[in-house]
Write an enzyme that holds these catalytic residues in place. Structure first.
Site, PDB file in Angstrom:
ATOM      1  CB  THR B 143       4.266  -2.432  -3.079  1.00 17.40           C
ATOM      2  OG1 THR B 143       5.410  -2.715  -3.595  1.00 17.40           O
ATOM      3  CG2 THR B 143       4.232  -1.088  -2.431  1.00 17.40           C
ATOM      4  CE  LYS B 169       7.873  -2.326  -1.697  1.00  9.28           C
ATOM      5  NZ  LYS B 169       7.863  -1.637  -2.767  1.00  9.28           N
ATOM      6  CB  THR B 180       9.910   0.387  -6.080  1.00  9.24           C
ATOM      7  OG1 THR B 180       9.721   1.198  -7.409  1.00  9.24           O
ATOM      8  CG2 THR B 180       8.843   0.637  -5.045  1.00  9.24           C
ATOM      9  CD  GLU B 266       6.248  -5.650 -10.123  1.00 10.18           C
ATOM     10  OE1 GLU B 266       5.885  -4.908  -9.632  1.00 10.18           O
ATOM     11  OE2 GLU B 266       6.512  -5.479 -11.319  1.00 10.18           O
ATOM     12  CB  THR B 397      -6.473   0.136 -14.559  1.00 12.62           C
ATOM     13  OG1 THR B 397      -5.871  -0.620 -15.000  1.00 12.62           O
ATOM     14  CG2 THR B 397      -6.373   1.568 -15.052  1.00 12.62           C
TER      15      THR B 397
END
Lengths: 397, 397
Positions: B143, B169, B180, B266, B397
């Site tokens: 992702t 992942k 996640t 991240e 978004t």
């Protein structure tokens, strides 16, 4: 501002920080009934340990609080404790009051010893400059805070005026239970020690323990309340109507200060309020509300003005509380508008532009209706921004 | 790469994401003994609930895992569960295997229904393209990951070669217990279901449950292990020497994957390893290690290359574990150098330039010697950067 009778304040620069005020004293003309709530961190700063001991014995005779900012006096070993005692001794001497009537508080960098010479001459000067205005004191306890934080109310007790004033600081390392957060509540109410202790604990649980900036619980947090009884109102006892009324006054002050702390959270651009309603019980409501305001992913979504309700549900889900997630409804709300964004645990079609508009507000509310009981709780959190990272990547050096 | 015998892989783009691969299948020629560990989040995605049920009955007969990325199929209600079942049915049909031999996994955005038409035609195509190479599969499950994550070892069991391959992942929403994070471990070992279940749980506790990127526990996490027994080695039973040996092989693969997940956290620029030694017991060591790697303030200090050891002690202190903080020593270490920065709970004079040099390394180790027992644990975390905020302020978004 409603300043309780008989309290005096001072705040000045003594040289711990480069330029800004870094030393303050609160003084009461009359001995106060006092109570405190302290950090739950196993690593407790010297003044935290010291105050816990002093309050055990002198909870009916507190006269002053001396506070420095810039250095936290945490992780400083025996020397740290000696310095805390010295701060109390010096303050007592200069004010002509007993040593065990002085409480001590420090906030700032962990692991550094206090510059005692500067502090001692600072206390000497401070003792001569006590005044009515609490603002210099409010400035002197700031660290990464960008604004001073005070709140006050006036309440009628048995037909007589009672004043409550709160002064707080806090900006980073903010997470229940407690944070790099100091809050001093002063009142001229007359109240029994038991009643004061009980209402402080209850109020802290609903306010400071329901806020989060960054999930870090500090070594120095404390909330102290001093009641000097100089108002004309009769003594407040537990379980009475007047106790209830006074508790509400304290709650108002603490809620306002708690929200101000979060609003001034390091790098924060928004204040988020999470209200959980109709939870199986109050504990579930509290856990869920806190888990949501503490989630880095919810915080960044709020910062990005993105109605990413899935992150809210995920954070509720890992709160440690058990519940039926297939019933959850979620609303987002600004001062002007409120829309539903999820229903029965699933997506609920909403207008993205409307949602974005609501989330662009400075004060955003998330209302999570769990539809499975009548537990309720509210928590407050800041958003998480690049600025937070910048501030904390550089704080020490 | 040591690919276990009898496994085939495929990964392709079916249209959930705009461009990148988003659907993958792992297929075994022979029914596998299987075990799984799943998210502890109360809000569980449909495939998590589904797999838990399938494994209850079919833990000796698993043939395939079908995975999509882009949409998590979490908070999707009854429709979500129907879609998961449809994914299993379609995969079973195309591969000519029983429905209850197929496990399902999804990762991506919460709260959106799967585009089933795209997924069904994707499965049709995928089933025709199974091959030896696991990399397309590793790509298909990404992702916000920036790199594929695989790890493999070869181990000798009763003098015969056994292979273990892991594909994982994970990048955001990473916090124990689970994240996640998907991890699929494949082996051609022969092993009893009990032994497999036991060693998987133990290994997950030491690896994936000891990592943190952002403190958020996802709705979709799972670790699945499939053993098809196609190696020539004898069956592995609990409590034997060979069990021990095989467990170690699994640990190696899981540790490597766990570290790769954190390294690819991240916005992360550094991997931080926190090793707690001489704790009162293993539980204290684990709590302290996890609390330190999860602290936003420690993460930002590591990012800022600032030897702010006070934040490490503060995070240890609010871990929930009880200990004597006046004994703690702290070291920082890079591949080249190691220095002490705190001793007996207090500051220990160190060279700031040397410290900065150590912390400028990509892989930073903090060694916390608690000097009060022999408990030990290691945890891994990413640093926290402006980039993390940027990524997560904009994800949806």
């Amino acid at each position: 501002m409603n300043i309780p009778k008989g309290f005096k304040f001072v705040g000045l620069h003594c040289g711990i920080k480069r330029k800004r005020k870094d030393l303050g004293i609160i003084y009461s003309e009359k001995p106060c009934i006092a109570a405190g709530v302290f950090t739950t961190n196993v690593v407790k700063a010297a003044p935290v340990v010291y105050n816990m001991e002093v309050l055990e014995k002198s909870f009916k005779n507190i006269r002053a609080i001396v506070v420095n900012s810039g250095v936290a006096n945490a992780c400083t070993g025996e020397q740290g404790m000696k310095n805390t005692i010295k701060m109390a001794e010096k303050t007592a001497k200069e004010l002509g009051i007993p040593v065990d009537s002085v409480l001590v508080s420090s906030t700032g960098l962990i692991g550094v010893q206090l510059p005692m010479e500067k502090i001692e001459s600072g206390i000497e000067e401070a003792a001569k400059n006590l005044a009515e205005d609490p603002l210099p004191f409010a400035e002197a306890i700031m660290t990464t805070d960008t604004v001073t934080k005070t709140s006050s109310v006036r309440v009628e007790i048995n037909g007589k005026e009672v004043n409550v004033l709160g002064v707080a600081k806090g900006s980073g390392m903010i997470h229940p239970n407690m944070a790099t957060m100091l809050s001093f509540i002063l009142t001229d109410a007359q109240i029994t020690p038991e009643a004061l202790k009980k209402l402080l604990k209850a109020s802290v649980d609903k306010t400071y323990n329901m806020i989060d900036v960054d999930g870090d619980t500090s070594t120095n947090d404390m909330v102290l309340i001093l009641a000097n009884g100089l108002s004309d109102a009769l003594e407040i006892h537990e379980g009475t109507e007047e106790f209830q009324k006074f508790s509400e006054a304290i709650d108002i002050v603490n809620t306002e200060l708690a929200k101000k702390i979060v609003e001034d959270g390091e790098g924060a651009t928004k204040l988020m309020e999470v209200k959980v309603i109709n939870a199986p019980n109050v504990n579930v409501a509290k856990k869920v509300a806190l888990s949501v305001v503490s989630s880095n992913l919810v915080k960044t979504a709020i910062y990005g003005e993105d109605a990413n309700w899935g992150r809210v549900f995920a954070a509720a889900g890992y709160s440690g509380a058990m519940f039926d997630h297939s019933r959850l409804d979620l609303y987002i709300e600004s001062e002007k508008n409120r829309i539903m964004v999820a229903k029965d645990g699933c997506e609920y079609p909403f207008d993205e532009i409307e949602a974005k508009e609501i989330l662009s507000s400075k004060y955003v509310r998330l209302i999570l209706d769990m539809k499975q009981g009548n537990g309720e709780a509210t928590a407050w959190g800041s958003d998480l921004t690049e600025k937070y990272v910048e501030i904390n990547g550089r704080y020490r050096t």
